[in-house]
Design a protein around this motif. Sequence first.
Motif: not given
Length: 317
Positions: A56-62, A71-74, A154-161
């Motif tokens: 589901v997360k991969a589909q939403q990202l696509a 925001p975590s990326l920064s 990823v499990r903490m929703d700080r990254l998509h993949v």
Amino acid sequence: MTEYVFRPSRRVNGKRVFARLFSGAYSLGRGEKPKRVALHTPDRRVAQKRLRELIVKAQQLAEGLLPAIQPSLSLPLHGLVSEYEADMKSRGLAAAHVKESIARVNRIVRHCCWQTLRSVTPASYCAWRGTLTCSAKTKKESQTSLLAFLNWLVRMDRLHVNPLSKVDKIDVRGKQVRSSRAFTEDELRSLLASVSRFRLAYLWLLYTGQRKTAVAALTADDVEFVEGRGMARFDASNAKDKETRVIPLHPVLEAAIRHLWTPRQDVVGPMPEPEQFYADLKRAGIQRTDRSGRALYLHSFRKSFQTLCVGSGVNQR
């Protein structure tokens, strides 16, 4: 679309052995190569639920329903590593494991000059890994610790993949710097006859077949004598496979414990460091390395235990 869970398998001595934890595979489009993911659970229903959430997360990202940049990326990477360390400690993981894992992650972050998650890329990691001159085992351990950290994000929703999920892992088969060997029976007799300070520790390692960390963690409360027979309990928190074991004491080990140990003392006695162990080998006249280049380590007591058991007709399992 492809979606299924499975337990990876491999052949060992001609027999197919299945992993304890489930993995999954999925693809979002027709003809697309399925992507494999580790699901980190022995329960099939939990594995199916986790795989469905990933899809589901991969589909939403696509479809652009999730932001391409989080925001975590920064955020400063060292702060996220500190959060990961705190979470590992809160889960009751062994202090030594936490310390080693965090040290490996920090070493990679420092050498790769990563400041934020945005700078974590397969190209920069592989370029750094290509400069390493250490053993294949050390490279694999470093990569395993780094992947565990990124999977946690990823499990903490700080990254998509996980940005390094597709990087090939190091194959250590046949690449050991120096393989270990078991003691011969004559070598064991010579060693035990020539040492005094670490003799009880060596007997524990030999006659239980447990790892050094598990033996060193034993306390007086873990050893008891029931109807004249000694038993030792090795707690799951100190075991590599996280299983508690109750092992009957070999008569030789039991006699040594009764002779050398009092309730006021450590039940195992002093545990030698590698340098002290090598000095004991030299004192006993034992050549550490054989003609094939295989060497003796403290872990060789565990290997000797297994070898002696097989030679006595004991099933390995």
